[in-house]
Design a protein around this motif. Structure first.
Motif, PDB file in Angstrom:
ATOM      1  N   UNK A  37      -1.425 -19.861  48.577  1.00  0.00           N
ATOM      2  CA  UNK A  37      -2.706 -20.495  48.237  1.00  0.00           C
ATOM      3  C   UNK A  37      -3.720 -19.402  47.866  1.00  0.00           C
ATOM      4  N   UNK A  38      -3.732 -19.050  46.578  1.00  0.00           N
ATOM      5  CA  UNK A  38      -4.553 -17.943  46.103  1.00  0.00           C
ATOM      6  C   UNK A  38      -6.021 -18.347  45.995  1.00  0.00           C
ATOM      7  N   UNK A  39      -6.938 -17.384  46.146  1.00  0.00           N
ATOM      8  CA  UNK A  39      -8.347 -17.673  45.892  1.00  0.00           C
ATOM      9  C   UNK A  39      -8.603 -17.740  44.387  1.00  0.00           C
ATOM     10  N   UNK A  40      -9.430 -18.678  43.968  1.00  0.00           N
ATOM     11  CA  UNK A  40      -9.756 -18.839  42.543  1.00  0.00           C
ATOM     12  C   UNK A  40     -11.263 -18.942  42.379  1.00  0.00           C
ATOM     13  N   UNK A  41     -11.792 -18.250  41.372  1.00  0.00           N
ATOM     14  CA  UNK A  41     -13.227 -18.249  41.152  1.00  0.00           C
ATOM     15  C   UNK A  41     -13.683 -19.117  39.999  1.00  0.00           C
ATOM     16  N   UNK A  42     -12.748 -19.472  39.102  1.00  0.00           N
ATOM     17  CA  UNK A  42     -13.099 -20.306  37.951  1.00  0.00           C
ATOM     18  C   UNK A  42     -11.999 -21.322  37.684  1.00  0.00           C
ATOM     19  N   UNK A  43     -12.413 -22.472  37.155  1.00  0.00           N
ATOM     20  CA  UNK A  43     -11.485 -23.504  36.683  1.00  0.00           C
ATOM     21  C   UNK A  43     -11.961 -23.916  35.293  1.00  0.00           C
ATOM     22  N   UNK A  44     -11.019 -24.094  34.380  1.00  0.00           N
ATOM     23  CA  UNK A  44     -11.394 -24.455  33.006  1.00  0.00           C
ATOM     24  C   UNK A  44     -10.416 -25.489  32.462  1.00  0.00           C
ATOM     25  N   UNK A  45     -10.937 -26.668  32.097  1.00  0.00           N
ATOM     26  CA  UNK A  45     -10.139 -27.701  31.437  1.00  0.00           C
ATOM     27  C   UNK A  45     -10.382 -27.593  29.933  1.00  0.00           C
ATOM     28  N   UNK A  46      -9.320 -27.243  29.183  1.00  0.00           N
ATOM     29  CA  UNK A  46      -9.438 -27.099  27.736  1.00  0.00           C
ATOM     30  C   UNK A  46      -8.484 -28.024  27.018  1.00  0.00           C
ATOM     31  N   UNK A  47      -8.608 -28.067  25.698  1.00  0.00           N
ATOM     32  CA  UNK A  47      -7.778 -29.023  24.973  1.00  0.00           C
ATOM     33  C   UNK A  47      -7.463 -28.597  23.557  1.00  0.00           C
ATOM     34  N   UNK A  48      -7.114 -29.666  22.737  1.00  0.00           N
ATOM     35  CA  UNK A  48      -7.327 -31.069  22.976  1.00  0.00           C
ATOM     36  C   UNK A  48      -8.778 -31.404  23.264  1.00  0.00           C
ATOM     37  N   UNK A  49      -8.961 -32.596  23.786  1.00  0.00           N
ATOM     38  CA  UNK A  49     -10.291 -33.061  24.188  1.00  0.00           C
ATOM     39  C   UNK A  49     -10.209 -33.609  25.603  1.00  0.00           C
ATOM     40  N   UNK A  50     -10.449 -32.776  26.608  1.00  0.00           N
ATOM     41  CA  UNK A  50     -10.375 -33.256  27.993  1.00  0.00           C
ATOM     42  C   UNK A  50     -11.279 -34.458  28.264  1.00  0.00           C
ATOM     43  N   UNK A  51     -12.425 -34.519  27.590  1.00  0.00           N
ATOM     44  CA  UNK A  51     -13.351 -35.637  27.838  1.00  0.00           C
ATOM     45  C   UNK A  51     -12.869 -36.947  27.226  1.00  0.00           C
ATOM     46  N   UNK A  52     -11.791 -36.895  26.455  1.00  0.00           N
ATOM     47  CA  UNK A  52     -11.240 -38.117  25.863  1.00  0.00           C
ATOM     48  C   UNK A  52     -10.491 -38.952  26.896  1.00  0.00           C
ATOM     49  N   UNK A  53      -9.863 -38.289  27.870  1.00  0.00           N
ATOM     50  CA  UNK A  53      -9.059 -39.022  28.854  1.00  0.00           C
ATOM     51  C   UNK A  53      -9.955 -39.566  29.964  1.00  0.00           C
TER      52      UNK A  53
END
Length: 379
Positions: free
Chosen positions: A53-69
């Motif tokens: 369980x690694x530490x993470x400082x950023x998350x990014x949803x890219x696409x495509x169009x993530x806001x479409x779903x």
């Protein structure tokens, strides 16, 4: 332990743009979407089972169009990420790409409630004529309406993408884009890219047929300079070749790429750099879902960098940043000086493509225009 960045690819969109060669498809079947996001969660859990369980400082949803779903799919993946990674809730940068015309008030508020705090808007241009030429689904008015929804939902960190060198685009069009965008206080960050004709796209077909009226190289260069100057005049500092931000609003996730910090990608075609290995996932939906469901890594290609490759990547990725690269950082990583390892630096300085200030080198304005000529010296 060093934080990692997390990227999640969402390959669905309402309509394929004419210039796009990313792994994405128009249309969305509920069964297909459910199967895909189930597979993404399985891939995330498999990574955590292998690496902890690694530490993470950023998350990014890219696409495509993530806001479409549906927002529920994004929330499901966020829940899985929280389960499998250690997230600093108060300090995390959690981004999602969104296209105007795909957002609703309920969706924006759902994003905030699940912990997303940054949105990258795929505007491309404020010209409705230009948007139509690109095959975008939205108008400039749709962008303004979407911006209001995001602000109303509590988003303070909003970025917008701009493109230049578009079919039929004029220098005045580009200046209008800058004037309009910088007038919006909620816009804290702007990414600017020149149009590239990618093989297999609708634009590629038109270009080969001589039916794509693109600006010539001289005009495109003028557009680039107008963007850099116009954004600077309005409080946006250029911190990377294609990225500009108001003070303190630089993209933390994208910055990982330029300083060779670890990031892990999940989903179709996603890329990772972890433990000195660059990895890219398969591009076919059926292959991806089948491999993950079978408990196999959905890897298309993987390559562990050797010492010389790491040095080269450090240089050309670091030189994308306006602050340049520091030989002290290089020495700490590699135990040698980049002035010794890359004799070409002296020639690049003499040609006016790089400037040297003590132990730091960076691109000159001429070097920015001819960046690829600089980068090739390090790869």
């Amino acid at each position: 332990m060093e934080n990692v960045g997390i990227y999640v690819h969402v390959p669905f969109c309402r309509q394929k743009c004419r210039y796009c060669d990313f792994p994405s498809w128009a249309g969305l079947g509920e069964a297909e979407a459910g199967r895909y996001f189930d597979a993404v969660c399985l891939e995330i859990k498999a990574f955590a089972a292998e690496h902890g369980r690694l530490p993470a400082g950023t998350v990014y949803f890219g696409g495509g169009t993530p806001s479409y779903v549906a927002a529920g799919y994004i929330g499901k993946v966020m829940d899985c990420i929280r389960e499998c990674f250690k997230l600093p809730e108060a300090a995390i940068e959690a981004s999602i790409e969104a296209n105007p015309g795909t957002l609703t008030d309920a969706k924006c508020r759902a994003y905030r409630s699940m912990g997303l705090n940054r949105v990258s808007m795929g505007l491309q241009t404020t010209s409705d004529r230009g948007l139509k030429a690109l095959g975008r689904i939205h108008t400039y008015a749709d962008f303004v309406a979407s911006l209001d929804l995001l602000v109303g939902a509590g988003f303070e960190n909003i970025s917008a993408d701009l493109m230049f060198g578009l079919p039929g685009q004029t220098l005045e069009d580009v200046r209008q884009d800058i004037d309009r965008l910088t007038a919006f206080a909620p816009i804290k960050h702007i990414s600017c890219y020149s149009l590239k004709i990618e093989e297999g796209t609708a634009f590629d077909t038109l270009y080969r047929q001589g039916k794509l009226p693109l600006p010539d190289e001289g005009l495109e260069r003028q557009m680039q300079h107008a963007i850099i100057d116009g954004l600077a005049e309005n409080g946006f500092e250029q911190y990377e070749l294609s990225n500009f931000a108001r003070n303190g609003w630089e993209s933390r996730h994208n910055s990982l790429y330029w300083v060779m910090k670890p990031y892990v990608g999940f989903g179709l075609g996603a890329a990772s750099y972890y433990k000195e290995e660059r990895r890219t996932n398969v591009m076919d939906m059926e292959d991806y879902c089948a491999l993950v469901t079978q408990g196999k890594a959905p890897v298309l290609e993987a390559h562990t960098l050797d010492a010389q490759e790491k040095k080269g990547d450090f240089m050309f990725l670091g030189l994308r940043r306006m602050c340049g690269v520091d030989d002290a950082d290089y020495r700490e990583l590699f135990g040698s000086s980049f002035f010794e390892d890359f004799e070409e630096i002296g020639s690049l300085v003499e040609r006016g493509l790089l400037t040297r200030e003590d132990q730091v080198i960076r691109l000159t304005p001429k070097g920015q225009d001819l960046a690829n000529q600089v980068f090739v010296a390090f790869v």
